[in-house]
Each structure stands twice: as C-alpha cells, then as structure tokens.
Scaffold this motif. Structure first.
Motif, PDB file in Angstrom:
ATOM      1  N   PRO A  84     -48.302  38.324  56.608  1.00  0.00           N
ATOM      2  CA  PRO A  84     -48.286  38.101  58.147  1.00  0.00           C
ATOM      3  C   PRO A  84     -47.116  38.713  58.793  1.00  0.00           C
ATOM      4  O   PRO A  84     -46.347  39.636  58.320  1.00  0.00           O
ATOM      5  CB  PRO A  84     -47.489  36.420  57.702  1.00  0.00           C
ATOM      6  N   THR A  86     -44.692  37.511  60.844  1.00  0.00           N
ATOM      7  CA  THR A  86     -43.466  36.894  60.675  1.00  0.00           C
ATOM      8  C   THR A  86     -42.824  36.525  59.418  1.00  0.00           C
ATOM      9  O   THR A  86     -43.474  35.887  58.796  1.00  0.00           O
ATOM     10  CB  THR A  86     -43.346  35.598  61.711  1.00  0.00           C
ATOM     11  N   SER A 151     -40.383  31.423  60.196  1.00  0.00           N
ATOM     12  CA  SER A 151     -41.149  32.374  59.643  1.00  0.00           C
ATOM     13  C   SER A 151     -42.502  31.854  58.861  1.00  0.00           C
ATOM     14  O   SER A 151     -42.634  30.741  58.329  1.00  0.00           O
ATOM     15  CB  SER A 151     -40.435  33.390  58.954  1.00  0.00           C
ATOM     16  N   GLU A 152     -43.396  32.690  59.159  1.00  0.00           N
ATOM     17  CA  GLU A 152     -44.667  32.362  58.255  1.00  0.00           C
ATOM     18  C   GLU A 152     -44.391  32.496  56.711  1.00  0.00           C
ATOM     19  O   GLU A 152     -44.745  31.824  55.953  1.00  0.00           O
ATOM     20  CB  GLU A 152     -45.904  33.258  58.601  1.00  0.00           C
ATOM     21  N   VAL A 179     -41.282  26.858  56.987  1.00  0.00           N
ATOM     22  CA  VAL A 179     -42.310  28.246  56.669  1.00  0.00           C
ATOM     23  C   VAL A 179     -43.420  27.542  55.802  1.00  0.00           C
ATOM     24  O   VAL A 179     -43.649  26.662  55.341  1.00  0.00           O
ATOM     25  CB  VAL A 179     -41.185  29.006  55.749  1.00  0.00           C
ATOM     26  N   ARG A 180     -44.571  28.584  56.025  1.00  0.00           N
ATOM     27  CA  ARG A 180     -45.704  28.151  55.422  1.00  0.00           C
ATOM     28  C   ARG A 180     -45.590  28.517  53.882  1.00  0.00           C
ATOM     29  O   ARG A 180     -46.285  28.005  53.063  1.00  0.00           O
ATOM     30  CB  ARG A 180     -46.864  28.954  56.067  1.00  0.00           C
ATOM     31  N   ARG A 181     -44.880  29.770  53.300  1.00  0.00           N
ATOM     32  CA  ARG A 181     -44.984  30.086  52.020  1.00  0.00           C
ATOM     33  C   ARG A 181     -43.604  30.786  51.693  1.00  0.00           C
ATOM     34  O   ARG A 181     -42.987  31.105  52.802  1.00  0.00           O
ATOM     35  CB  ARG A 181     -46.206  31.388  51.913  1.00  0.00           C
TER      36      ARG A 181
END
Length: 239
Positions: A84, A86, A151-152, A179-181
């Motif tokens: 990603p 970000t 952030s991603e 955050v996604r991950r």
C-alpha cells in the motif's frame, strides 16, 4: 534443545512465521551471549531485523507500476513502487528503536515513524502505556475532519515478544487507530507470546520472528532468550 525453529513447530497459527535463515540463526546465537557488548548488540539486532524485515515485506507488500522513467542510456522503463501507499513504522519504546533503521533501509521511500511507549509492570507483567504519538483521525471539535488518517499498513517492531502482553496492547492501539493491517516483526519470541500476539487480531496481523524459544520464566523473561534488550542496547544494566 532450549530453542527451536518453525520446522519443529508446525502447529503454529498460519499468521506466524519463524525464520529458518542460517545466517540469522548464527547471528541470533551471537546475540544471545552474555559476552556480546552494547555496540555488537546494536549491530546484530540491526542485521537480524534486516533479514526478518526482508522476509516479512516480501509477502506483506506488492510491487506496482507507477509511471515510466528513463535509464542513463536513454531507454524507457516501467518504474516500480510498492503498495500500500500509506505505511507507518511503529517501534515500541525503548528497544524497538534498535530495529527502525533496518526497516527504513528496506523500504524504498521514507515513511512516518510513530512511537509507542509501553513498559511491563514488574509485579503483574501487564503493559502500561506511557507514550503514544499516533495522530488522531476521528473528527471531533478539537480534531477537524481533515486531520491525518491512519495508515493502511503499520509495521510494528519490537525485538522481544515474551509473554505477548505488550505486543497485544500495541496491536489493540493500532487497530483502534484504524489501520487495516499490521506486520509485527521481532528478533525473538516465546512460543506462547507468538500465539497470543497472533490471536489478538488474527485476520489483520502477520507476525514474523527471527527465532523462537519455548517458554518464559517466572519473571516473564524468555528462556534462554536475550535478556533485557533495552538495557543491553542502552547500557542501563543493574537498574
């Protein structure tokens, strides 16, 4: 044996990865020694973090084409970057600072470094947060809607995962941030600590360790482990 690798622990969760790199294992043995001084400790943690980081980001990132450029001979080529777009690098203070430069060296572009300060209370062995500089992102009266968002991907670094309590607290904080991950990188961990960290957010966290020991002692220290890495890095032994 007091330590073992992923080949002897096939029952680990699928989001846990323990390196079997022979150079890393040799460096980890050097790092374990009580004769290794602070300068050597810093260098070995940096080198191990480079290997763990390369293994983690090889599967945690993607290569994407971002336009074209021209070589010194005048030939056009596709310019690659990573996704990603970000990413934040999040060291857990103090000892996580020893891994920051290695991850920065691997990433092709500068990324924000967001610090989390956590210490383990000696009696309960539970984490206590004393510092957090993650930018707030939810709109409020004091936080406008255009405030920095999460952030991603967060790359969380801490040399040691012992009981796993500190890692879980950091994961919860980053998850709450949005955050996604999360990619969690460490130099060494106990088996129980790895399992606990991996289970905290199993669908959103990948845990990468340079090595794994079986258990912790009554003080919550990994056996044989590395000792207190923060004290070894910053020459604060005997507090």
């Amino acid at each position: 044996m007091a330590s073992f690798n992923s080949n002897s622990s096939s029952s680990l969760p699928p989001n846990v990865h323990v390196s079997t790199h022979p150079c890393l294992r040799a460096k980890l043995s050097q790092l374990r020694s009580h004769t290794t001084n602070a300068r050597e400790t810093k260098l070995l943690i940096h080198e191990i973090a480079l290997i763990v980081g390369c293994e983690a980001l090889a599967t945690g990132l993607e290569s994407v084409v971002d336009g074209t450029d021209q070589s010194p001979l005048g030939y056009d080529y596709d310019r690659d970057t990573i996704a990603p777009s970000t990413i934040s690098l999040v060291p857990i203070l103090r000892s996580g600072l020893g891994m920051v430069e290695a991850l920065q060296a691997i990433l092709p572009n500068p990324v924000p470094v967001q610090h989390l300060g956590l210490y383990r209370e000696k009696t309960t062995l539970q984490p206590v947060e004393y510092y957090n500089n993650l930018p707030y992102h939810r709109p409020s009266a004091s936080n406008p809607a255009n405030a920095p968002g999460p952030s991603e991907l967060a790359i969380l670094v801490d040399p040691v995962i012992a009981t796993g309590a500190t890692a879980c607290a950091a994961i919860d904080t980053l998850k709450d941030w949005g955050v996604r991950r999360i990619i969690l990188c460490c130099v060494i961990a106990s088996e129980g600590g790895l399992r606990r960290a991996a289970a905290e957010w199993s669908e959103g966290v990948e845990v990468w360790a340079g090595g794994m020991d079986r258990e912790c002692d009554a003080r919550g220290m990994i056996k044989p482990g590395l000792g207190d890495v923060g004290d070894r890095l910053f020459l604060t032994m005997g507090k």
